[in-house]
Scaffold this active site. Structure first.
Site, PDB file in Angstrom:
ATOM      1  N   TRP A 182     -10.427   8.852  -0.920  1.00  0.00           N
ATOM      2  CA  TRP A 182     -10.861   8.142   0.283  1.00  0.00           C
ATOM      3  C   TRP A 182     -12.274   7.586   0.192  1.00  0.00           C
ATOM      4  O   TRP A 182     -12.688   6.824   1.071  1.00  0.00           O
ATOM      5  CB  TRP A 182     -10.722   9.049   1.502  1.00  0.00           C
ATOM      6  CG  TRP A 182      -9.291   9.256   1.879  1.00  0.00           C
ATOM      7  CD1 TRP A 182      -8.586  10.426   1.848  1.00  0.00           C
ATOM      8  CD2 TRP A 182      -8.366   8.253   2.315  1.00  0.00           C
ATOM      9  NE1 TRP A 182      -7.294  10.217   2.241  1.00  0.00           N
ATOM     10  CE2 TRP A 182      -7.130   8.896   2.533  1.00  0.00           C
ATOM     11  CE3 TRP A 182      -8.452   6.870   2.532  1.00  0.00           C
ATOM     12  CZ2 TRP A 182      -5.992   8.207   2.971  1.00  0.00           C
ATOM     13  CZ3 TRP A 182      -7.330   6.182   2.961  1.00  0.00           C
ATOM     14  CH2 TRP A 182      -6.113   6.856   3.178  1.00  0.00           C
TER      15      TRP A 182
ATOM     16  N   TRP B 245       0.820  -1.224   0.000  1.00  0.00           N
ATOM     17  CA  TRP B 245       0.000   0.000   0.000  1.00  0.00           C
ATOM     18  C   TRP B 245       0.843   1.257   0.000  1.00  0.00           C
ATOM     19  O   TRP B 245       1.876   1.333   0.655  1.00  0.00           O
ATOM     20  CB  TRP B 245      -0.882   0.006   1.252  1.00  0.00           C
ATOM     21  CG  TRP B 245      -1.530   1.324   1.594  1.00  0.00           C
ATOM     22  CD1 TRP B 245      -0.999   2.321   2.356  1.00  0.00           C
ATOM     23  CD2 TRP B 245      -2.823   1.778   1.191  1.00  0.00           C
ATOM     24  NE1 TRP B 245      -1.888   3.373   2.459  1.00  0.00           N
ATOM     25  CE2 TRP B 245      -3.022   3.067   1.758  1.00  0.00           C
ATOM     26  CE3 TRP B 245      -3.839   1.216   0.413  1.00  0.00           C
ATOM     27  CZ2 TRP B 245      -4.194   3.801   1.569  1.00  0.00           C
ATOM     28  CZ3 TRP B 245      -5.009   1.954   0.230  1.00  0.00           C
ATOM     29  CH2 TRP B 245      -5.179   3.225   0.797  1.00  0.00           C
ATOM     30  N   LYS B 246       0.374   2.276  -0.731  1.00  0.00           N
ATOM     31  CA  LYS B 246       0.859   3.634  -0.571  1.00  0.00           C
ATOM     32  C   LYS B 246      -0.321   4.587  -0.593  1.00  0.00           C
ATOM     33  O   LYS B 246      -1.335   4.316  -1.242  1.00  0.00           O
ATOM     34  CB  LYS B 246       1.874   4.040  -1.646  1.00  0.00           C
ATOM     35  CG  LYS B 246       1.255   4.523  -2.966  1.00  0.00           C
ATOM     36  CD  LYS B 246       2.273   5.170  -3.904  1.00  0.00           C
ATOM     37  CE  LYS B 246       2.800   6.477  -3.400  1.00  0.00           C
ATOM     38  NZ  LYS B 246       1.769   7.564  -3.305  1.00  0.00           N
ATOM     39  N   ASN B 247      -0.144   5.728   0.082  1.00  0.00           N
ATOM     40  CA  ASN B 247      -1.094   6.823  -0.099  1.00  0.00           C
ATOM     41  C   ASN B 247      -0.332   8.143  -0.182  1.00  0.00           C
ATOM     42  O   ASN B 247       0.448   8.318  -1.120  1.00  0.00           O
ATOM     43  CB  ASN B 247      -2.232   6.798   0.927  1.00  0.00           C
ATOM     44  CG  ASN B 247      -1.821   6.871   2.376  1.00  0.00           C
ATOM     45  OD1 ASN B 247      -1.052   6.037   2.847  1.00  0.00           O
ATOM     46  ND2 ASN B 247      -2.348   7.827   3.116  1.00  0.00           N
ATOM     47  N   ASP B 248      -0.487   9.059   0.749  1.00  0.00           N
ATOM     48  CA  ASP B 248      -0.077  10.448   0.538  1.00  0.00           C
ATOM     49  C   ASP B 248       1.381  10.617   0.110  1.00  0.00           C
ATOM     50  O   ASP B 248       2.300  10.125   0.777  1.00  0.00           O
ATOM     51  CB  ASP B 248      -0.253  11.239   1.820  1.00  0.00           C
ATOM     52  CG  ASP B 248      -1.715  11.456   2.182  1.00  0.00           C
ATOM     53  OD1 ASP B 248      -2.574  10.911   1.484  1.00  0.00           O
ATOM     54  OD2 ASP B 248      -1.974  12.160   3.167  1.00  0.00           O
TER      55      ASP B 248
ATOM     56  N   ARG C 155      -2.811  18.340  11.724  1.00  0.00           N
ATOM     57  CA  ARG C 155      -1.880  17.448  11.032  1.00  0.00           C
ATOM     58  C   ARG C 155      -1.291  18.064   9.758  1.00  0.00           C
ATOM     59  O   ARG C 155      -1.602  19.179   9.377  1.00  0.00           O
ATOM     60  CB  ARG C 155      -2.593  16.149  10.684  1.00  0.00           C
ATOM     61  CG  ARG C 155      -3.843  16.289   9.827  1.00  0.00           C
ATOM     62  CD  ARG C 155      -4.442  14.914   9.561  1.00  0.00           C
ATOM     63  NE  ARG C 155      -5.679  14.954   8.791  1.00  0.00           N
ATOM     64  CZ  ARG C 155      -6.889  14.946   9.320  1.00  0.00           C
ATOM     65  NH1 ARG C 155      -7.038  14.976  10.640  1.00  0.00           N
ATOM     66  NH2 ARG C 155      -7.967  14.956   8.545  1.00  0.00           N
ATOM     67  N   ASP C 156      -0.437  17.248   9.126  1.00  0.00           N
ATOM     68  CA  ASP C 156       0.130  17.511   7.797  1.00  0.00           C
ATOM     69  C   ASP C 156       0.968  18.783   7.744  1.00  0.00           C
ATOM     70  O   ASP C 156       0.749  19.638   6.880  1.00  0.00           O
ATOM     71  CB  ASP C 156      -0.973  17.587   6.726  1.00  0.00           C
ATOM     72  CG  ASP C 156      -1.913  16.401   6.735  1.00  0.00           C
ATOM     73  OD1 ASP C 156      -1.518  15.342   7.257  1.00  0.00           O
ATOM     74  OD2 ASP C 156      -3.045  16.527   6.224  1.00  0.00           O
TER      75      ASP C 156
ATOM     76  N   TRP D 247       2.279   9.769   9.873  1.00  0.00           N
ATOM     77  CA  TRP D 247       1.366  10.304   8.863  1.00  0.00           C
ATOM     78  C   TRP D 247       2.120  11.326   8.010  1.00  0.00           C
ATOM     79  O   TRP D 247       3.341  11.356   7.977  1.00  0.00           O
ATOM     80  CB  TRP D 247       0.151  10.925   9.536  1.00  0.00           C
ATOM     81  CG  TRP D 247      -0.664   9.959  10.344  1.00  0.00           C
ATOM     82  CD1 TRP D 247      -0.410   8.632  10.578  1.00  0.00           C
ATOM     83  CD2 TRP D 247      -1.862  10.256  11.061  1.00  0.00           C
ATOM     84  NE1 TRP D 247      -1.383   8.079  11.377  1.00  0.00           N
ATOM     85  CE2 TRP D 247      -2.290   9.050  11.694  1.00  0.00           C
ATOM     86  CE3 TRP D 247      -2.633  11.401  11.245  1.00  0.00           C
ATOM     87  CZ2 TRP D 247      -3.448   8.989  12.474  1.00  0.00           C
ATOM     88  CZ3 TRP D 247      -3.785  11.335  12.018  1.00  0.00           C
ATOM     89  CH2 TRP D 247      -4.183  10.150  12.627  1.00  0.00           C
TER      90      TRP D 247
END
Length: 478
Positions: free
Chosen positions: A281, A17-20, A142-143, A79
């Protein structure tokens, strides 16, 4: 023909898996690109680490494995955040240390933590167990996106906090003071902020504030929203109340932009690059690549992004990154192709760029001009890309093929102009349409069968010319 959704020229995670994406940085002649990775995904495990890939041309990437492990310092998994090169040694680890500001959420409380690397970003250590920016008691915090503010000689952080972006400053990347905010209460929960300064083609300097946002409730995209404006070190003053969008498709989320560097390593203030996660998402796990290839996670193509003044406003325009031309395996130049009805091309391909200019008579236009891409050998399944002149919009319609949810994206065009430049990137699991100069882009993930490799041109209720039609087959040269 073997079924695979592993892309031929887009980045994909080696497994699981990968996301951001995390904003790439330039170091020693290459770009370091980190992304969120879960090695336990196929087994049902949770949590994300930071995995590293490097590139020199924004197309071919080399994998270097996990750089920040998950569940390794008592604060949970890692994250999104951002990486900087601390050239002045402000954080106390020495000049040139690579510093990552990362969101972690021990006991469900999101906060920002510092990690550092003394081996040029290959591995990181936790810079303590306490956050450098603690949560004041909000659900979303976050982020962090960190930049060096040359004018004021300190660090600036943009942090996503629900329906606002908080701005903070620091001298040492460890102690942060809040100085301002930007609020937006009609685009859902804001994520993955972006803040940078660019020089437009007319020589003007503008700041850009971007973020991943969800405008579906207002009939807007759910991709990368941005505003141009002015930033005084504490507050961002937008040129307009309404955002613009870097992508109008359904699969360009968590996107980042990053500076371009010339052959000598100097930043080019007129050019940036952008890349986004090829997913959303609403349907993150709806990917047959888990069965065919043992992974779930691609990026859309890296773009070259420039700031232009159009129609009284500044806007970012995108084009597929220029190094794609170095990965062309075969080119078919078909010239001007006249179509009145349908025309099936004698071309079978699964990973390519198609370019042409759609030309029609404004006095007698067809209602629709377009292409059926990823077309099954006997028709039926396909992705429709084109211009619906009667409605005045360009579109990508993925309903007729296998896709997460179907749907069609649309952007306005000038039907009276009689011409429209289009570039379409097709890979094993994606279709991306660049309209005109790149002022509108539609990025979509799709899952055609391996045999769905045909191309049909069509017009409805009239005729048109696909001028200078060119198909360049693409695959990464390693």
């Amino acid at each position: 023909m073997t079924q695979t959704y592993r892309p031929a020229y887009h980045l994909s995670v080696p497994d699981n898996w990968k996301n951001d994406p995390q904003r790439p940085i330039y170091l020693d002649g290459e770009y370091l690109y980190y992304y969120l990775y879960n090695a336990d995904y196929l087994n049902g495990g949770g949590g994300t680490a930071w995995r590293l890939a490097t590139t020199k041309d924004h197309v071919a990437f080399t994998d270097h494995g996990v750089a920040i492990p998950k569940f390794s310092n008592g604060n949970g998994d890692c994250w999104s955040g951002s990486v900087v090169v601390d050239t002045r040694g402000t954080a106390g680890y020495g000049r040139g240390t690579v510093i990552a500001l990362v969101t972690q959420a021990p006991d469900g409380r999101q906060a920002q933590y510092l990690w550092y690397s003394t081996d040029k970003g290959r591995t990181f250590r936790a810079g303590g167990t306490d956050p450098v920016l603690a949560n004041p008691g909000v659900a979303d915090f976050r982020d962090p996106k960190v930049i060096w503010d040359d004018e004021r000689a300190h660090w600036v952080m943009a942090n996503a906090e629900g329906q606002r972006i908080g701005f903070y400053v620091s001298e040492d990347l460890r102690t942060w003071n809040e100085v301002g905010e930007f609020r937006c209460d009609d685009l859902g929960v804001l994520e993955c902020p972006d803040l940078f300064r660019m020089r437009a083609e007319d020589g003007t300097w503008r700041w850009v504030l971007g973020m991943s946002a969800n405008g579906k409730a207002r009939g807007l995209p759910a991709t990368y929203a941005y505003w141009t404006g002015a930033f005084d070190g504490a507050a961002f003053a937008a040129d307009s109340g309404e955002p613009q969008w870097l992508d109008h498709g359904f699969d360009f989320y968590g996107a980042v932009t990053y500076a371009h560097h010339d052959a000598h390593g100097a930043e080019d203030p007129t050019l940036r690059h952008a890349l986004g996660w090829a997913n959303f998402w609403d349907y993150p796990d709806n990917a047959p690549s888990m069965v065919t290839d043992g992974y779930n996670g691609d990026d859309m193509i890296v773009r070259d992004v420039r700031l232009k003044h159009r129609g009284g406003a500044y806007r970012l325009v995108s084009s597929p990154t220029s190094a794609l031309r170095d990965h062309v395996r075969r080119t078919r130049s078909l010239g001007d192709v006249h179509v009145d009805g349908v025309l099936d091309l004698d071309v079978s391909a699964r990973s390519y760029e198609l370019t042409c200019e759609l030309v029609w008579d404004p006095a007698a236009p067809p209602t629709n001009i377009g292409m059926e891409l990823c077309r099954a050998p006997r028709g039926g399944r396909h992705v429709a890309v084109g211009a619906f002149l009667e409605g005045g919009y360009a579109y990508v319609n993925r309903r007729p093929t296998f896709s997460p949810t179907g749907g069609e994206s649309q952007t306005l065009i000038d039907s009276a102009s009689g011409r429209l430049q289009v570039r379409v990137l097709v890979d094993h699991a994606s279709v991306e349409l660049f309209v005109g100069e790149g002022e509108a882009v539609h990025s979509h993930r799709v899952f055609p069968l391996a045999t769905d490799d045909r191309i049909r041109l069509f017009t409805s209720d009239g005729e048109a010319t696909f001028a200078e039609l060119r198909i360049a087959e693409l695959a990464v040269r390693t």
